[in-house]
Design an enzyme around this catalytic site. Structure first.
Site, PDB file in Angstrom:
ATOM      1  N   ARG A  55      13.787 -17.683   3.172  1.00  0.00           N
ATOM      2  CA  ARG A  55      13.310 -16.732   4.176  1.00  0.00           C
ATOM      3  C   ARG A  55      14.206 -15.491   4.205  1.00  0.00           C
ATOM      4  NH1 ARG A  55      14.766 -16.901   9.351  1.00  0.00           N
ATOM      5  NH2 ARG A  55      14.955 -19.149   9.467  1.00  0.00           N
ATOM      6  N   TYR A 113      -6.149   3.203   6.874  1.00  0.00           N
ATOM      7  CA  TYR A 113      -6.678   1.859   6.685  1.00  0.00           C
ATOM      8  C   TYR A 113      -6.929   1.264   8.077  1.00  0.00           C
ATOM      9  CZ  TYR A 113      -6.644  -3.073   5.353  1.00  0.00           C
ATOM     10  OH  TYR A 113      -6.960  -4.386   5.176  1.00  0.00           O
ATOM     11  N   ASP A 187       2.072   5.226   3.148  1.00  0.00           N
ATOM     12  CA  ASP A 187       1.410   4.062   2.563  1.00  0.00           C
ATOM     13  C   ASP A 187       0.920   4.499   1.178  1.00  0.00           C
ATOM     14  OD1 ASP A 187      -0.447   2.147   1.721  1.00  0.00           O
ATOM     15  OD2 ASP A 187      -1.183   1.753   3.743  1.00  0.00           O
ATOM     16  N   LYS A 212      -3.325  -5.107  -3.511  1.00  0.00           N
ATOM     17  CA  LYS A 212      -4.319  -4.252  -4.156  1.00  0.00           C
ATOM     18  C   LYS A 212      -3.900  -3.932  -5.596  1.00  0.00           C
ATOM     19  CE  LYS A 212      -5.873  -4.594   0.001  1.00  0.00           C
ATOM     20  NZ  LYS A 212      -5.594  -3.622   1.038  1.00  0.00           N
TER      21      LYS A 212
HETATM   22  C1  LIG Z   1      -5.124  -3.567   2.350  1.00  0.00           C
HETATM   23  C2  LIG Z   1      -4.346  -2.438   2.869  1.00  0.00           C
HETATM   24  C3  LIG Z   1      -3.337  -2.627   3.832  1.00  0.00           C
HETATM   25  C4  LIG Z   1      -3.033  -3.988   4.421  1.00  0.00           C
HETATM   26  O1  LIG Z   1      -2.501  -4.840   3.450  1.00  0.00           O
HETATM   27  P1  LIG Z   1      -2.655  -6.450   3.443  1.00  0.00           P
HETATM   28  O2  LIG Z   1      -1.983  -6.831   2.182  1.00  0.00           O
HETATM   29  O3  LIG Z   1      -4.105  -6.778   3.498  1.00  0.00           O
HETATM   30  O4  LIG Z   1      -1.942  -6.940   4.659  1.00  0.00           O
HETATM   31  C5  LIG Z   1      -2.632  -1.520   4.248  1.00  0.00           C
HETATM   32  N1  LIG Z   1      -2.899  -0.274   3.768  1.00  0.00           N
HETATM   33  C6  LIG Z   1      -3.864  -0.063   2.852  1.00  0.00           C
HETATM   34  C7  LIG Z   1      -4.107   1.319   2.357  1.00  0.00           C
HETATM   35  C8  LIG Z   1      -4.620  -1.128   2.371  1.00  0.00           C
HETATM   36  O5  LIG Z   1      -5.585  -0.894   1.464  1.00  0.00           O
END
Ligand SMILES: *Cc1c(COP(=O)(O)O)cnc(C)c1O
Length: 404
Positions: A55, A113, A187, A212
């Protein structure tokens, strides 16, 4: 010494110290052993490098986190560190919770998002953090807001943004933020560091949903926090991460490790396929707006050309002029796109935001954001370009011109 059966099952496994595996091993171990009391103390107090408990950190997880930090900083002259988290959402939460305290204001981009907007409203706001949302492409307004509100301590943005691929000028926002001593968080999930490196523009922190494109194969959920504030990362962020327990797990980190090896190849193909498809969509009579920053007609094209020098990524969205009936027809006839609520996989995916990600947003608001009933979002895969083009063409051509 003779042993009973139970003891023999448990002990004598310790000769696994070979270190010559060609591929990163999955260290599926919750804890790491100490040679003696002094060794334990020096690792616990960080006098000596070593692992304690997964952890806190783990060799598989940290190897992959370090790789992401390297890719985000490659050629930028910036030194950064990274942690992997259990998801993109926990990465965002840990960073914001580490940056802000009750009474602070977070200036957030209006279009983000969906989960991020919801996280800000339902998790940060109840902790006493004020959320101010605005269109960050209006630089004059951003400067005005920062001038008049010194409770703003951080700016959060995403570019290209979900689902209409709006472009924010990262360098302009980061430099305004710097004048007011405000930290910036980007992000970078959609472009990945192959297409866009926010550190080049003075950004402080980067987060990823590695679920992703970084993973690319849709087989794990994980996130990453990358920051140039290295000392803060090792103290504040690491403390939050280990106490909340939002650490990644070795298996998901390992799946991500496999995906990362082909990131550049995949992003090149995603980008060239999406470019070809955007051009086809733009020329088809059944299609209204096409949102893709690679198109010259796109309002963010000039900025995107500078901050995404290698390509514009695999995400695009477009509107079918005959709205819901056309959407139903298109989804029924398309063969090479799977309807699934994710993105960044190697195969092509399609989603209807109005009835999924934006289902709970009031109709008036979502339409103002461009999420009309006719909008479809596609995550273009790495299939053969000509197959994708043929498939999309036939699905568009089958839309009955007498429906509306
Ligand atoms: C999917 C996504 C998230 C969230 O991520 P998870 O891995 O599903 O928790 C945040 N920002 C963007 C741009 C995303 O496409």
């Amino acid at each position: 010494m003779s042993q009973g059966f139970s003891t023999a099952c448990l002990h004598g496994f310790k000769d696994f110290t070979t270190n010559k595996a060609h591929v990163l091993p999955i260290f599926a171990s919750s804890s790491f052993m100490f040679d003696d009391l002094d060794h334990g103390i020096s690792i616990f107090t960080k006098v000596e490098p070593g692992h304690v408990y997964s952890r806190y950190n783990n060799p598989t997880i940290q190897t992959v986190a370090d790789k992401i930090a390297q890719l985000e900083t490659l050629g930028t002259g910036v030194e950064a560190s990274a942690f992997l988290t259990s998801s993109g959402m926990s990465a965002i939460y840990i960073v914001m919770q580490s940056l802000l305290k009750p009474g602070d204001t977070l200036l957030a981009q209006k279009k983000l998002y969906g989960g991020t907007t919801e996280l800000f409203q339902k998790s940060l706001a109840p902790n006493g953090i004020l959320i101010l949302s605005m269109d960050l492409s209006n630089l004059v307004a951003v400067e005005e807001v920062l001038k008049n509100d010194n409770s703003i301590k951080a700016i959060y943005l995403e570019t290209p943004s979900n689902p209409t691929l709006d472009i924010v000028d990262i360098g302009a926002i980061a430099s305004i933020a710097k004048t007011f001593n405000v930290q910036t968080v980007v992000d970078n999930t959609f472009p990945t560091p192959y297409l866009q490196q926010p550190f080049l523009y003075g950004v402080d922190h980067i987060i990823h949903s590695t679920t992703k494109y970084l993973n690319g194969h849709g087989n794990s959920i994980a996130g990453a926090i990358v920051s140039r504030h290295n000392e803060w990362m090792q103290t504040t962020v690491w403390t939050q991460l280990k106490l909340i327990g939002a650490t990644c797990n070795p298996f998901d980190a390992w799946l991500l490790y496999n995906g990362l090896k082909t990131l550049a190849l995949r992003m090149d193909r995603h980008s060239s396929n999406a470019m070809a498809i955007a051009a086809l969509l733009e020329s088809h009579p059944e299609v209204g707006n096409v949102y893709y920053p690679g198109l010259k007609s796109n309002k963010g094209h000039d900025i995107a050309s500078v901050q995404m020098p290698r390509g514009f990524g695999g995400m695009l969205s477009f509107e079918l002029s005959r709205h819901l009936p056309a959407v139903k027809s298109f989804l029924k006839n398309i063969r090479l796109a799977t309807q699934a609520p994710t993105l960044g996989d190697v195969d092509t995916l399609i989603m209807h935001p109005a009835t999924s990600s934006h289902l709970n947003i009031p109709e008036e608001d979502r339409i103002r954001e461009g999420v009309t009933d006719g909008l479809l979002r596609m995550s273009i895969g790495v299939e053969d370009t000509s197959d994708l083009l043929k498939d999309i063409q036939q699905a568009l051509d089958k839309i009955n011109p007498s429906i509306s």
